[in-house]
Design an enzyme around this catalytic site. Structure first.
Site, mmCIF file in Angstrom:
data_model
loop_
_atom_site.group_PDB
_atom_site.id
_atom_site.type_symbol
_atom_site.label_atom_id
_atom_site.label_comp_id
_atom_site.label_asym_id
_atom_site.label_seq_id
_atom_site.Cartn_x
_atom_site.Cartn_y
_atom_site.Cartn_z
ATOM 1 N N ASP A 73 0.811 -1.224 0.000
ATOM 2 C CA ASP A 73 0.000 0.000 0.000
ATOM 3 C C ASP A 73 0.847 1.278 0.000
ATOM 4 O OD1 ASP A 73 -2.139 -1.728 0.196
ATOM 5 O OD2 ASP A 73 -2.309 -1.533 2.367
ATOM 6 N N ARG A 141 20.382 -18.142 0.367
ATOM 7 C CA ARG A 141 18.960 -18.168 0.053
ATOM 8 C C ARG A 141 18.618 -18.092 -1.442
ATOM 9 N NH1 ARG A 141 15.591 -14.313 4.253
ATOM 10 N NH2 ARG A 141 15.876 -15.800 5.912
ATOM 11 N N GLU A 226 9.958 -2.203 5.917
ATOM 12 C CA GLU A 226 10.064 -2.902 4.639
ATOM 13 C C GLU A 226 9.555 -2.061 3.467
ATOM 14 O OE1 GLU A 226 8.955 -6.997 4.948
ATOM 15 O OE2 GLU A 226 8.941 -7.241 2.767
ATOM 16 N N SER A 242 16.101 -6.906 8.497
ATOM 17 C CA SER A 242 14.971 -5.969 8.413
ATOM 18 C C SER A 242 14.918 -5.088 9.652
ATOM 19 C CB SER A 242 13.663 -6.722 8.233
ATOM 20 O OG SER A 242 13.421 -7.513 9.353
ATOM 21 N N LEU A 243 15.558 -5.526 10.729
ATOM 22 C CA LEU A 243 15.584 -4.705 11.947
ATOM 23 C C LEU A 243 16.199 -3.327 11.687
ATOM 24 C CD1 LEU A 243 16.641 -7.334 14.627
ATOM 25 C CD2 LEU A 243 14.439 -6.206 14.390
HETATM 26 C C1 FAD Z 1 7.436 -15.368 8.453
HETATM 27 C C2 FAD Z 1 8.413 -14.242 8.497
HETATM 28 C C3 FAD Z 1 9.594 -14.371 9.201
HETATM 29 C C4 FAD Z 1 10.516 -13.324 9.259
HETATM 30 N N1 FAD Z 1 11.661 -13.479 9.972
HETATM 31 C C5 FAD Z 1 12.500 -12.434 10.100
HETATM 32 C C6 FAD Z 1 13.663 -12.521 10.928
HETATM 33 O O1 FAD Z 1 13.925 -13.568 11.515
HETATM 34 N N2 FAD Z 1 14.464 -11.436 11.022
HETATM 35 C C7 FAD Z 1 14.199 -10.265 10.377
HETATM 36 O O2 FAD Z 1 14.939 -9.313 10.506
HETATM 37 N N3 FAD Z 1 13.114 -10.155 9.561
HETATM 38 C C8 FAD Z 1 12.257 -11.201 9.429
HETATM 39 N N4 FAD Z 1 11.167 -11.072 8.611
HETATM 40 C C9 FAD Z 1 10.910 -9.805 7.941
HETATM 41 C C10 FAD Z 1 10.300 -8.814 8.920
HETATM 42 O O3 FAD Z 1 9.381 -9.477 9.768
HETATM 43 C C11 FAD Z 1 9.544 -7.704 8.181
HETATM 44 O O4 FAD Z 1 10.364 -7.155 7.200
HETATM 45 C C12 FAD Z 1 9.153 -6.629 9.170
HETATM 46 O O5 FAD Z 1 8.257 -7.152 10.123
HETATM 47 C C13 FAD Z 1 8.479 -5.473 8.460
HETATM 48 O O6 FAD Z 1 8.116 -4.555 9.458
HETATM 49 P P1 FAD Z 1 7.299 -3.260 9.055
HETATM 50 O O7 FAD Z 1 7.059 -2.535 10.335
HETATM 51 O O8 FAD Z 1 7.969 -2.551 7.942
HETATM 52 O O9 FAD Z 1 5.927 -3.814 8.460
HETATM 53 P P2 FAD Z 1 4.836 -4.768 9.130
HETATM 54 O O10 FAD Z 1 5.327 -5.399 10.379
HETATM 55 O O11 FAD Z 1 4.323 -5.630 8.040
HETATM 56 O O12 FAD Z 1 3.708 -3.744 9.572
HETATM 57 C C14 FAD Z 1 2.972 -3.034 8.621
HETATM 58 C C15 FAD Z 1 1.758 -2.469 9.318
HETATM 59 O O13 FAD Z 1 1.123 -1.517 8.467
HETATM 60 C C16 FAD Z 1 -0.260 -1.788 8.421
HETATM 61 N N5 FAD Z 1 -0.755 -1.348 7.098
HETATM 62 C C17 FAD Z 1 -0.401 -1.811 5.870
HETATM 63 N N6 FAD Z 1 -1.057 -1.129 4.917
HETATM 64 C C18 FAD Z 1 -1.824 -0.208 5.553
HETATM 65 C C19 FAD Z 1 -2.730 0.804 5.104
HETATM 66 N N7 FAD Z 1 -2.981 1.001 3.802
HETATM 67 N N8 FAD Z 1 -3.343 1.567 6.042
HETATM 68 C C20 FAD Z 1 -3.111 1.376 7.366
HETATM 69 N N9 FAD Z 1 -2.261 0.457 7.850
HETATM 70 C C21 FAD Z 1 -1.633 -0.334 6.945
HETATM 71 C C22 FAD Z 1 -0.393 -3.285 8.617
HETATM 72 O O14 FAD Z 1 -1.673 -3.624 9.075
HETATM 73 C C23 FAD Z 1 0.708 -3.543 9.641
HETATM 74 O O15 FAD Z 1 0.246 -3.332 10.937
HETATM 75 C C24 FAD Z 1 10.244 -12.116 8.551
HETATM 76 C C25 FAD Z 1 9.056 -11.987 7.835
HETATM 77 C C26 FAD Z 1 8.147 -13.028 7.802
HETATM 78 C C27 FAD Z 1 6.882 -12.832 7.015
#
Ligand code: FAD
Length: 377
Positions: A73, A141, A226, A242-243
């Site tokens: 999004d 990977r 991300e 990703s941290l």
């Molecule tokens: C199964 C799995 C295992 C992983 N393991 C690891 C690991 O071991 N180590 C590591 O570093 N990374 C890991 N990753 C990657 C990491 O988890 C993600 O890159 C990270 O969580 C992304 O964080 P974020 O805050 O950017 O997004 P997210 O945690 O995805 O949060 C995004 C938020 O935005 C909200 N949102 C989205 N669109 C909208 C919208 N239009 N309006 C309002 N709200 C919205 C969503 O509801 C969500 O709450 C893993 C990922 C997965 C899927």
């Protein structure tokens, strides 16, 4: 904090009737139009600064480890607001998710299992990894994902196996309690049977281009996590990195925004959301079918291994779905499903365009027509 609210679009000068063009440096973000998922009303939220943290776009693909919200999004909103998006061709596929058709998101079979001694085998029972890399099942990977993809394609199989059966049962259960439990729930005893696995879209390295303070190319707009493209992952992300984008850049963004907030005013004359002439879409099947097709197109033609022909075909197919969806969007009252579909189409289009522009194979982007990397001058 507004729960059950979904950001639809960013507000810029465009909403004041001004022409906004991509790559101009004077675009400003004044907030966002946000859909209340309970009342179904779109509200206007004005801000001095806005921060996007909306996550990845794994839902572009049929098989993904990402949650259902990962529909790109933020990337699509910034693209529509004429901001700069980059590096989207670098989509990371996790080599081993549990093959369990219909389960979404796919369950991750940790790479630690291969680290612990697990061996990848094709459905003929052959250890195949050494054909592709001398490190065998312990190769990185992207190499393992490509090798599995190739084995599946040459044999016409839907999955390969991860074999843990030569390892001690008790230790396996102690080291991997969640995985052994999950497999057991599907009738697979990992100590006696091989685990069916398949690669799954896992992480998108590119996204909204940001600087070292997480500022995007649109003023007053930050992106962290991300959804952003910091450049830190290069063309191939290492596990657990990703941290950095989520925590370090969030910290920097907030400090920078607080420091500069006093320089901005709330925009005064932003109009409310105009949904005149729209109706509730009666045929939900149009949305669900288009979503299914987008995932198929991306998985079949823009997945782990690409080619010019596949990318061309993906463009042509996606174009049709894009036109259909835009027509439906203009006629429909805004809903979560149609917004997510529209965003996925926008992001899919950008992944394809960026993949087409890269005439080499590098990191996570592999094109059969340009199998080598072009060294930087
Ligand atoms: C199964 C799995 C295992 C992983 N393991 C690891 C690991 O071991 N180590 C590591 O570093 N990374 C890991 N990753 C990657 C990491 O988890 C993600 O890159 C990270 O969580 C992304 O964080 P974020 O805050 O950017 O997004 P997210 O945690 O995805 O949060 C995004 C938020 O935005 C909200 N949102 C989205 N669109 C909208 C919208 N239009 N309006 C309002 N709200 C919205 C969503 O509801 C969500 O709450 C893993 C990922 C997965 C899927």
């Amino acid at each position: 904090m507004l729960e059950r609210h979904f950001a639809v679009d960013l507000i810029t000068q465009h909403h004041l009737g001004k022409i906004v063009k991509r790559h101009l440096t004077d675009i400003e973000c004044y907030g966002a139009y946000v859909l209340n998922l309970e009342s179904k009303q779109v509200i206007k939220i004005l801000s001095k600064t806005t921060l996007l943290a909306s996550g990845g776009a794994g839902q572009l693909y049929s098989t993904t480890t990402n949650p259902p919200i990962a529909t790109g999004d933020g990337i699509a909103m910034v693209y529509r607001a004429k901001g700069i998006i980059e590096n989207l061709e670098f989509v990371q596929f996790h080599p081993t998710s549990l093959f369990n058709p219909g389960e979404t998101p796919s369950f991750l079979i940790s790479e630690a299992m291969r680290g612990y001694g697990g061996i990848l085998k094709n459905q003929l029972g052959e250890k195949f990894m050494n054909k592709y890399d001398e490190r065998g099942s312990l190769a990185p990977r992207d190499i393992v994902a490509r090798a599995i993809d190739n084995e599946m394609k040459i044999h016409g199989h839907d999955f390969v196996y991860l074999d843990m059966t030569h390892l001690e049962e008790k230790a396996l259960k102690e080291h991997f309690p969640n995985i052994t439990e999950k497999c057991k729930s599907l009738g697979i005893d990992v100590a006696k049977e091989m685990i069916p696995v398949v690669p799954a879209a896992h992480y998108i390295c590119g996204g909204i281009k940001v600087d070292m303070n997480a500022q995007t190319w649109i003023k007053r707009l930050y992106a962290v996590g991300e959804v952003s493209s910091t450049g830190l992952h290069g063309a191939n992300r290492l596990a657990s990195n990703s941290l950095i984008e989520a925590i370090v850049f969030a910290d920097r963004a907030v400090k920078h925004a607080v420091e500069h907030a006093s320089e901005y005013q709330f925009a005064a004359t932003i109009p409310g959301w105009d949904d005149s002439g729209t109706t509730h879409p009666e045929e939900m099947v149009l949305i669900t079918q288009n979503l299914k097709e987008v995932k198929q197109i991306m998985s079949n033609y823009v997945g782990i291994v690409r080619s010019d022909l596949r990318l061309e075909r993906a463009t042509a197919r996606l174009e049709i779905i894009y036109r259909e969806t835009e027509t439906l969007y203009r006629k429909s009252r805004v809903s979560l499903r149609i917004c997510q579909l529209r965003n996925l189409i926008n992001v899919g289009y950008l992944v394809i365009k960026m993949a087409q522009a890269r005439k080499e194979s590098r990191g996570l982007h592999y094109n059969l027509d340009y199998p080598r990397r072009i060294e930087n001058k």
